[in-house]
Enzyme design. Structure first.
Site, PDB file in Angstrom:
ATOM      1  N   GLU A 124      -3.927 -32.022-116.617  1.00  0.00           N
ATOM      2  CA  GLU A 124      -5.155 -31.684-115.778  1.00  0.00           C
ATOM      3  C   GLU A 124      -6.489 -31.372-116.692  1.00  0.00           C
ATOM      4  O   GLU A 124      -7.590 -31.510-116.438  1.00  0.00           O
ATOM      5  CB  GLU A 124      -4.638 -30.717-114.776  1.00  0.00           C
ATOM      6  CG  GLU A 124      -5.326 -30.908-113.509  1.00  0.00           C
ATOM      7  CD  GLU A 124      -4.886 -29.893-112.305  1.00  0.00           C
ATOM      8  OE1 GLU A 124      -3.863 -30.660-111.614  1.00  0.00           O
ATOM      9  OE2 GLU A 124      -5.026 -28.845-112.635  1.00  0.00           O
ATOM     10  N   GLU A 154      -7.908 -34.065-118.191  1.00  0.00           N
ATOM     11  CA  GLU A 154      -8.472 -34.597-117.414  1.00  0.00           C
ATOM     12  C   GLU A 154     -10.248 -34.318-117.017  1.00  0.00           C
ATOM     13  O   GLU A 154     -11.180 -34.565-117.128  1.00  0.00           O
ATOM     14  CB  GLU A 154      -7.729 -34.805-116.159  1.00  0.00           C
ATOM     15  CG  GLU A 154      -8.214 -35.950-115.376  1.00  0.00           C
ATOM     16  CD  GLU A 154      -7.136 -36.238-114.131  1.00  0.00           C
ATOM     17  OE1 GLU A 154      -6.516 -35.580-113.903  1.00  0.00           O
ATOM     18  OE2 GLU A 154      -7.590 -37.169-113.382  1.00  0.00           O
ATOM     19  N   CYS A 170      -1.726 -30.106-107.636  1.00  0.00           N
ATOM     20  CA  CYS A 170      -0.237 -29.552-107.623  1.00  0.00           C
ATOM     21  C   CYS A 170       0.483 -29.154-106.531  1.00  0.00           C
ATOM     22  O   CYS A 170       1.611 -28.842-106.510  1.00  0.00           O
ATOM     23  CB  CYS A 170      -0.173 -28.274-108.808  1.00  0.00           C
ATOM     24  SG  CYS A 170      -1.428 -27.218-108.446  1.00  0.00           S
ATOM     25  N   SER A 218      -7.548 -34.567-109.212  1.00  0.00           N
ATOM     26  CA  SER A 218      -6.606 -34.926-110.481  1.00  0.00           C
ATOM     27  C   SER A 218      -5.684 -35.750-110.242  1.00  0.00           C
ATOM     28  O   SER A 218      -5.042 -35.780-108.758  1.00  0.00           O
ATOM     29  CB  SER A 218      -6.384 -33.518-111.054  1.00  0.00           C
ATOM     30  OG  SER A 218      -5.198 -34.133-112.088  1.00  0.00           O
ATOM     31  N   LYS A 236       7.680 -29.406-100.740  1.00  0.00           N
ATOM     32  CA  LYS A 236       8.137 -30.009-101.983  1.00  0.00           C
ATOM     33  C   LYS A 236       9.416 -30.820-101.614  1.00  0.00           C
ATOM     34  O   LYS A 236       9.793 -31.701-102.358  1.00  0.00           O
ATOM     35  CB  LYS A 236       8.605 -28.623-102.780  1.00  0.00           C
ATOM     36  CG  LYS A 236       7.613 -27.930-103.255  1.00  0.00           C
ATOM     37  CD  LYS A 236       6.886 -28.662-104.663  1.00  0.00           C
ATOM     38  CE  LYS A 236       5.528 -27.749-105.200  1.00  0.00           C
ATOM     39  NZ  LYS A 236       4.585 -28.732-105.961  1.00  0.00           N
ATOM     40  N   GLU A 253       7.641 -33.936-100.674  1.00  0.00           N
ATOM     41  CA  GLU A 253       6.960 -34.400-101.930  1.00  0.00           C
ATOM     42  C   GLU A 253       8.007 -35.223-102.677  1.00  0.00           C
ATOM     43  O   GLU A 253       7.992 -36.498-103.332  1.00  0.00           O
ATOM     44  CB  GLU A 253       6.617 -33.308-102.613  1.00  0.00           C
ATOM     45  CG  GLU A 253       5.692 -33.896-103.996  1.00  0.00           C
ATOM     46  CD  GLU A 253       5.298 -32.807-104.880  1.00  0.00           C
ATOM     47  OE1 GLU A 253       6.033 -31.836-105.295  1.00  0.00           O
ATOM     48  OE2 GLU A 253       4.073 -33.054-105.709  1.00  0.00           O
ATOM     49  N   GLU A 280       6.563 -42.999-104.548  1.00  0.00           N
ATOM     50  CA  GLU A 280       6.042 -43.003-105.869  1.00  0.00           C
ATOM     51  C   GLU A 280       6.645 -42.442-107.094  1.00  0.00           C
ATOM     52  O   GLU A 280       6.399 -42.495-108.081  1.00  0.00           O
ATOM     53  CB  GLU A 280       4.550 -42.817-106.049  1.00  0.00           C
ATOM     54  CG  GLU A 280       3.957 -41.753-105.483  1.00  0.00           C
ATOM     55  CD  GLU A 280       3.582 -41.385-103.828  1.00  0.00           C
ATOM     56  OE1 GLU A 280       4.585 -42.197-103.168  1.00  0.00           O
ATOM     57  OE2 GLU A 280       2.973 -40.503-103.457  1.00  0.00           O
ATOM     58  N   CYS A 293       1.275 -20.030-103.765  1.00  0.00           N
ATOM     59  CA  CYS A 293       2.825 -20.156-103.645  1.00  0.00           C
ATOM     60  C   CYS A 293       3.385 -19.094-103.190  1.00  0.00           C
ATOM     61  O   CYS A 293       4.605 -18.976-102.567  1.00  0.00           O
ATOM     62  CB  CYS A 293       3.324 -21.069-104.690  1.00  0.00           C
ATOM     63  SG  CYS A 293       2.604 -22.613-105.110  1.00  0.00           S
TER      64      CYS A 293
END
Ligand SMILES: Cc1cc2nc3c(=O)[nH]c(=O)nc-3n(C[C@H](O)[C@H](O)[C@H](O)COP(=O)(O)O)c2cc1C
Ligand code: SF4
Ligand code: SF4
Ligand code: SF4
Ligand code: SF4
Ligand code: SF4
Lengths: 489, 583
Positions: free
Chosen positions: B284, B287, B310, B330, B369, B372, B377, B514
Site C-alpha cells: 500500500e 502504491e 484493509c 488501494s 472477515k 471477506e 476473488e 478493529c
C-alpha cells in the site's frame, strides 16, 4: 341531528351554512376579518393575550391552553418556525375535524395564518389522513382561493406578513396524531413518538419551533377574535371555556355531530340532544375520550362535561368521541374491543405499551371466553396501572382506561364472568348456553336441520337435545324455533 | 455555568443544567438500571430512544413515572429511584419484556454476556406473572451474522448503529404494536441488503438477537483431521482484548498467552496477521508513493487521495454506496487475505504441503472477515485462501472448550516465517494505525532519510474524523482518518465534490478501529474499554524493537525469495484485488 337549544355552534358556526368551495361565502360571514384586524391593528402579543384571555384549550385531547402554547412558541428563538394543523383524527368513529375541514376549511386556514403571525412563522402544514379525500379536496380549493385573494402568500393585507400552507398526507396510523409522531412522520421518519421535552414549541418539525394545534382548536380562533375573549370565556365552566364538538354514537336515537357549551351534562347530551336510548332500552354507560377514554355509569350523568371533571371521573375529553351503551352491552367485551384497537395502533416503541396491552387483551379474551379466574381482575388492574405509569406517550398512558373504568364501575359484570361463568349482557358467546326446554319442544326437527355443526339430535315428534360440546353458539336454532322452546342462559 | 440542585434518594446533589437524572444519579453512586440506553463517551455515540422503560423513577409531583435516561434534572426536583411504586413498575416492565422472550438461556450464544439476562437477575425476577403469546420470526443467516429476532427487545441500539453511526441504513423498526421488531426493510434477508457486515449491530445488541456466525466447530473438525496442516493467524486487535474474556483488566496485552493457547488447541503453526500487516504496508505504501510521484509529475488522471482497503466492511460499503469511486481505494488486499494468499503459496510450497491439505484459520476482532474470506476473488479453484475466520469471542470459547486455563499459560512466541512483525503491523488494530504505519515506511522510502520520531501523535485519538499534515521533504502530505462509516461517508462526499485536500485517507468501519470490532469481547457500552485497548496497542508497538514494516527481516526475505519487489507482477496477483459495483 336535531338542532336543539342546548347546542351552540362556534367551531361549527359555518358548517352547513356556507358553500365551502366559495371563499366569498366565508367572507360574507366575517371570514378573514380576524386575520385582517390582527395584521393591521394588533401586535402578535396583543393577539396572543386575547387568546389567552379567552381560556381556549386544545381540542385535540390534551386540553393545553392554546394562548400559552402560542406564547411559548413565539418566545422560542429561531430563524424558522412552523404552524402545524393536526388533522389526523384517528379515533374510530370520530369525524369532527373532517366535518370542519369539509364544511368550513377557510376558518382553519385563517386561524393558521393568525397563528403564524403570532408565533413568527411563515409556513403552515396541515397533516391530514389520506382517507379524507373530500376534506383534502375542499382544503385544496380553499387554499388556492385564499392565495388568489391574497389572503395567503406574500405581504398579506399589505402588512409585510408572509404565510403559506402546505398539505401533508398521513398514512392513517392513530399514533401519528400524537404530535411528536406526527412531526416525525412529516419528516419522512417512522411515525413514532419521542420523549417530551423538548416540546414541539421548542424543537419540532426539522428541529424548529413548531406550534401544533388541532383542527377544532383552530376553527375557534377567528370567532374568538371577532367576538372577543370576554364573550368566549363567558361560555363554559370555570376551567373549560367555550364549546366542544362531540361525535355522538352508539345505542342512542339521534347520532351525529353536536356542539355544546362546556358544562353541559351528559344527561342533557344523551337524553335531550341524543333523544335517549334506542328501542326504549336502559342506559348503561357512556364512553368518552376515544379508544382510551373511560366508561361512565348513570352516577356521572349529571356531571358537567369539561376537561377536569371527565378526568376526575376516570375518563377524559379526548378529541370528542362519545359512545352510548345500553343494557345489551357487555362491559368486559367493550373493554376488550377498545384494547384491540390500541393494540393494533401502538407504535411498539416502548415495552409496557407494546407487550402490556397485548397481555391485557389476552386476559380480557380469557375472561370473555369463559376461562377467566378471580385473580385475573386484580392482574388487570395492576398491569393497567403500570402501563399507565410507565408508557412513553399518551397512547400507552391512557390505553388501560377502558379496563380500569369498566372494572371500577362494573365490577359485578367481571365477577359474573369469572365466578359464575356468565355474561350478564348475554354478549360473550363462549359463556352462552342454548338449551331445549323439553316441555315446549314439539320435535319439529327445524333446529336439527338448521344447526350448521350437527350439535342437535332427537327423534321426530320427540324432544330434541343440544350437545353442548359441539354447539358453537351461533344461535341459529334459537332464531328458527317457532315454539320458543330454546332458551339462552 | 448554570447548575441545578436536586435530591435523589434523599441525597442532595448539585449538577450541571441539562444533566439527565440517570447521569446525576451515577455521579453519586446510584446505579439506575437501563436496557436500551447506551452511551459511548468521546465517540459521540448514544442510543436514547426511551423505549425500554426500565430506568423509570419517581419524580415528586409528576403523574407518571419518568425515564431517568431522557429526563433532565430541574431545580428542586425530588427523585426516588427505588420506591415501591418504582420497583414494582420496573419489575413488571421487565416481566413483560421476558414474557415475549424465549427462555433459551441455557443454549443461547449470548448467555453469560447478555444484558437482558443479567438485568433479570439484578431485578430479582423469579416468576413471570403475565404469560401469553410470544412473537416468532424467521431466523436469518448471512455469511457473517445471524439474526434470531425472536430475542429482539426493540432496544434500537443496532438501528442507531446502522443508521446514525454507519449510515448504512439496513436496520429499522418495522410493523406496529406487538409485532414491531427491528429488521431490514420488508423482512428481507441481510445478505440481500446493503449490509456491510461491520458487525456494529452485533457489538451493541444487548441480547442474543444478533450474533456472529459461529465457526468454532469447523475449526475443531479441521484440527482433529490428521490429513490437514492447520495454521492460524491472529489479528493485532485480538491480543489487546482477549484477556477480558478471562477476567483480565481491559487493555491487558496477552500476546504470549494467546500464542500458547493456540498451540495447545492444536494448531500446527501459530502465525501473526501483523506479519501480513507489514506486507500490506509494503504494497500500500508503494502504491501511495507511485500515485504520489505521478501526481507530482503533473499526471492529472492519477487517483488521489488513496484510500486504505484493509477493512472488508468498508470495502463492501463503497461497493454498494460509492461504486463510481471504486478506482480510488488501494488495490492492496487486507492483511487477513494477504496472509492467506502467502500461506497457501509461499509457505505451502516451502513446506511442501498441498493447498487442499492446508487449512488457514484466522482469529479476528471482526465479523466482516467471515464474509471477506468467502469472497470469490480470494479463492483458487474454489479453495479459499482463508478457510475460517473466527472472532476473538469464538476463540475464547474454543479455549474454554479445550480445558485450557488461560491465566496459567506461559508466554510463547509466534512461529516463523509468518510470525515476525514490527510495531507498524501491531498498530493496524486501532484507528489511525494503518496510516501511521504507512507513513513510517513511505516517509523513509520517499525521503531516503530515517524518521526522527516514530510516534505520530497527531494521527492518534478517538475523534471520528482526524487529519494531519506530514512534511515529506518539503512536500506537505495531507492525511485524513475516519472511523465509523458515517464519518467515511462524509470524507467520500467531499472527495466526490472535489473538495478534498487529502492525499491519503485511512478508513476503518468500526468506531475505534478493529479494537472496537464486532467480534471483540462485548464492551457493554463502556467506551473506556475501547480506549484501554487502544493504549495497549500503542504499548505493544513501543515495546517492539522493530517498528517499521520495511525493516521486518522476514518481509525482506519474502520479497527476496518469492515476490521480487512491492507491486511486482507476482505481488500483484497474490496481494492485490479488484472491486465490484454492487448497486
Ligand atoms: C395517541 C394519540 C393520538 C392523538 N391523536 C390526535 C389527533 O388525531 N388529532 C389531534 O388534534 N390531536 C391528537 N393528539 C394530541 C396531539 O398530540 C396534540 O396534543 C394536539 O394535536 C395539540 O393540539 P391542541 O392543543 O389544539 O389540542 C393525539 C395524542 C395521542 C397521545
Ligand atoms: S406508549 Fe405505545 S404508542 Fe406511545 S410510544 Fe409507547 S409503544 Fe408507542
Ligand atoms: S438473549 Fe439473553 S435472555 Fe435471551 S435467551 Fe439469550 S441469554 Fe437468555
Ligand atoms: S453489520 Fe453493520 S451494516 Fe450490517 S446491519 Fe449491522 S450495523 Fe448495519
Ligand atoms: S436486534 Fe438487538 S440491538 Fe437490535 S433492537 Fe433488537 S435487541 Fe436491540
Ligand atoms: S474496522 Fe476492523 S473489525 Fe471493524 S469491520 Fe473493519 S476490519 Fe473488521
Amino acid at each position: 341531528m336535531n338542532d336543539n337549544k342546548k347546542q351552540l355552534r362556534i367551531a361549527l358556526r359555518n358548517c352547513g351554512f356556507i358553500n365551502p368551495e366559495i371563499i366569498d361565502d366565508y367572507i360574507s360571514r366575517d371570514g378573514y376579518m380576524a386575520l385582517g384586524k390582527c395584521l393591521t391593528e394588533h401586535t402578535p402579543e396583543e393577539t396572543i393575550k386575547e387568546i389567552k384571555d379567552s381560556g381556549l384549550r386544545g381540542r385535540g385531547g390534551g386540553g393545553f391552553p392554546t394562548g400559552l402554547k402560542w406564547e411559548i412558541t413565539r418566545k422560542s428563538e429561531s430563524d424558522q418556525k412552523y404552524v402545524v394543523c393536526n388533522a389526523d383524527e384517528g379515533d374510530p368513529g370520530a369525524f369532527m375535524d373532517r366535518s370542519i375541514l369539509e364544511g368550513d376549511p377557510h376558518s382553519v386556514i385563517e386561524a393558521m395564518a393568525i397563528c403564524g403571525y403570532c408565533i413568527g412563522a411563515d409556513k403552515g402544514l396541515v397533516y391530514i389522513r389520506a382517507e379524507y379525500p373530500l376534506a383534502i379536496e375542499r382544503l385544496q380549493i380553499a387554499l388556492s382561493q385564499a392565495r388568489e385573494y391574497g389572503l395567503l402568500g406574500e405581504n398579506i393585507f399589505r402588512s409585510g406578513f408572509n404565510f403559506d400552507i402546505e398539505i401533508r398526507f398521513g398514512a392513517g396510523a392513530f399514533v401519528c396524531g400524537e404530535e411528536t409522531a406526527l412531526i416525525h412522520s412529516m419528516e419522512g421518519l417512522r411515525g413514532e413518538p419521542t420523549f417530551k421535552p423538548p416540546f414541539p414549541s421548542v424543537s419540532g418539525y426539522l428541529g424548529k419551533p413548531t406550534n401544533v394545534n388541532n383542527v377544532e382548536t383552530f376553527a375557534n380562533i377567528p370567532a374568538i377574535l371577532n367576538k372577543g375573549a370576554a364573550w368566549f370565556s363567558s361560555i363554559g365552566t370555570e376551567k373549560s371555556k367555550g364549546t366542544k364538538v362531540f361525535a355522538l354514537a352508539g345505542k342512542i336515537n339521534n347520532v351525529g355531530l353536536i356542539e355544546v357549551p362546556m358544562g353541559t351534562t351528559l344527561r342533557e347530551v344523551i337524553y335531550e340532544i341524543g333523544g335517549g336510548i334506542r328501542d326504549g332500552k336502559k342506559f348503561k354507560s357512556v364512553q368518552t375520550g376515544g379508544p382510551s377514554g373511560g366508561c361512565l355509569t348513570t352516577d356521572f350523568l349529571d356531571t358537567p362535561i369539561d376537561y377536569d371533571n371527565l378526568i376526575d371521573a376516570g375518563s377524559m375529553m379526548g378529541s370528542g368521541g362519545m359512545i352510548v351503551m345500553d343494557e345489551d352491552d357487555c362491559m368486559v367485551a367493550i373493554a376488550k374491543f377498545y384494547l384491540e384497537f390500541t393494540l393494533e395502533e401502538s407504535c411498539g416503541k416502548c415495552s409496557p405499551c407494546r407487550i402490556g396491552n397485548k397481555r391485557l387483551h389476552e386476559i380480557l379474551d380469557k375472561i370473555t371466553s369463559g376461562r377467566g379466574e378471580f385473580q385475573d381482575i386484580e392482574r388487570l388492574q395492576l398491569l393497567s396501572q403500570v402501563i399507565k405509569d410507565t408508557s412513553l406517550c399518551g397512547l400507552g398512558q391512557t390505553s388501560p382506561n377502558p379496563v380500569l373504568s369498566t372494572i371500577a364501575n362494573f365490577e359485578d359484570e367481571y365477577l359474573a364472568h369469572v365466578n359464575e361463568g356468565k355474561c350478564p349482557a348475554g354478549q360473550c358467546k363462549a359463556l352462552l348456553k342454548y338449551e331445549i326446554i323439553e316441555d315446549l319442544c314439539t320435535g319439529c326437527t327445524l333446529c336439527f336441520r338448521n344447526c350448521p355443526v350437527g350439535a342437535i339430535s332427537g327423534e321426530r315428534r320427540q324432544p330434541h337435545y343440544i350437545d353442548q360440546s359441539l354447539c358453537i353458539k351461533c344461535g341459529v336454532c334459537y332464531e328458527k324455533c317457532k315454539f320458543n322452546a330454546i332458551t339462552l342462559s | 455555568m448554570d447548575t441545578v440542585q436536586l435530591t435523589i434518594d434523599n441525597k442532595p446533589i448539585v449538577v450541571k443544567k441539562g444533566t439527565t437524572i440517570l447521569e446525576a444519579a451515577k455521579g453519586i453512586g446510584i446505579h439506575i438500571p437501563t436496557l436500551c440506553h447506551m452511551k459511548l463517551d468521546d465517540l459521540n455515540i448514544e442510543n436514547k430512544p426511551g423505549g425500554c422503560r426500565i430506568c423509570i423513577v419517581e419524580v415528586q409531583g409528576r403523574r407518571n413515572l419518568a425515564p431517568a435516561c431522557c429526563t433532565e434534572v430541574s431545580d428542586g426536583m425530588v427523585v426516588n429511584s427505588h420506591s415501591i411504586r418504582v420497583v414494582n413498575a420496573r419489575q413488571t416492565v421487565m416481566e413483560l419484556i421476558l414474557s415475549d422472550h424465549p427462555s433459551d438461556c441455557l443454549i443461547c450464544p449470548k448467555s453469560g454476556n447478555c444484558d437482558l439476562q443479567s438485568l433479570a437477575h439484578q431485578l430479582g425476577i423469579r416468576e413471570i406473572h403475565y404469560k401469553g403469546e410470544q412473537s416468532t420470526y424467521r431466523e436469518d443467516t448471512s455469511p457473517a451474522i445471524i439474526r434470531d429476532i425472536d430475542k429482539c427487545i426493540m432496544c434500537r441500539r443496532c438501528e442507531m448503529m446502522c443508521n446514525e453511526v454507519q449510515t448504512v441504513g439496513v436496520l429499522s423498526a418495522i410493523n406496529r404494536g406487538f409485532n414491531a421488531v427491528v429488521s431490514p426493510a420488508f423482512e428481507m434477508n441481510l445478505d440481500h441488503s446493503v449490509c456491510t457486515y461491520c458487525g456494529q449491530c452485533v457489538a451493541v445488541c444487548p441480547t442474543g438477537a444478533l450474533t456472529e456466525v459461529n465457526h468454532t466447530s469447523k475449526v475443531i473438525r479441521a484440527l482433529s483431521d490428521p490429513s490437514k496442516t492447520v495454521i492460524v493467524q491472529t489479528a493485532p486487535a485480538v491480543r489487546a482484548a482477549l484477556g477480558e474474556e478471562f477476567g483480565y483488566e481491559a487493555g491487558t496485552l496477552v500476546t504470549g498467552k494467546l500464542v500458547s493457547a493456540l498451540r495447545r488447541l492444536g494448531f500446527d503453526y501459530v502465525f501473526d496477521t501483523d506479519f501480513a500487516a507489514d506486507l500490506t504496508i509494503m504494497e500500500e505504501g508503494t502504491e501511495l508513493l507511485n500515485r504520489l510521484s505521478k501526481y507530482l509529475e503533473g499526471d492529472k488522471d492519477v487517483k488521489l487521495p488513496i484510500l486504505t482497503s484493509c477493512c472488508p466492511a468498508w470495502v463492501k460499503f463503497f461497493e454498494h454506496q460509492f461504486p463510481q469511486m471504486k478506482e480510488i481505494p488501494s488495490t492492496a488486499r487486507s492483511p487477513q487475505q494477504m496472509f492467506g494468499s502467502i500461506a497457501k503459496s509461499y509457505f505451502a510450497e516451502k513446506m511442501n504441503i498441498k493447498r487442499e491439505d492446508l487449512v488457514v484459520v484466522s482469529i479476528m476482532p471482526c465479523v466482516a472477515k467471515k464474509y471477506e474470506c468467502g469472497r470469490d476473488e480470494f479463492k483458487v479453484n474454489g479453495n479459499p485462501d482463508v478457510d475460517y475466520a473466527v472472532t476473538t469471542r469464538e476463540l475464547a470459547s474454543l479455549i474454554k472448550l479445550a480445558n485450557i486455563e488461560f491465566t496459567k499459560l506461559p508466554d510463547e512466541n509466534f512461529d516463523n516465517p509468518l510470525g515476525e512483525s514490527t510495531g507498524a503491523g501491531v498498530i493496524f488494530g486501532t484507528t489511525g494505525g494503518v496510516i501511521e504505519a504507512a507513513v513510517r515506511t513511505a516517509y523513509e522510502l520517499y525521503t531516503k532519510k530515517s524518521l526522527p520520531r516514530l510516534d505520530f501523535d497527531e494521527l492518534r485519538g478517538m475523534e471520528g474524523i482526524r487529519h494531519a499534515t506530514i512534511d515529506f521533504n518539503g512536500f506537505p502530505l495531507n492525511i485524513g482518518i475516519a472511523h465509523g462509516l458515517g464519518n467515511a461517508r462524509k470524507l467520500l462526499e467531499k472527495i466526490e465534490a472535489g473538495e478534498s485536500e487529502f492525499h491519503a485517507i485511512e478508513i476503518m468501519s468500526c468506531p475505534g478501529g478493529c479494537i472496537g470490532g464486532g467480534g471483540q469481547p462485548y464492551h457493554h457500552g463502556n467506551a473506556e474499554i475501547l480506549k484501554k485497548r487502544q493504549m495497549a496497542i500503542y504499548r505493544e508497538d513501543k515495546n517492539k524493537t522493530l517498528r517499521k514494516s520495511h525493516e521486518n527481516p522476514y518481509i525482506i526475505k519474502l520479497y527476496e525469495e518469492y515476490l521480487g519487489k512491492p507491486m511486482s507482477e507476482k505481488a500483484h496477483s497474490l496481494l492485490h484485488t479488484e472491486y465490484f459495483d454492487r448497486t
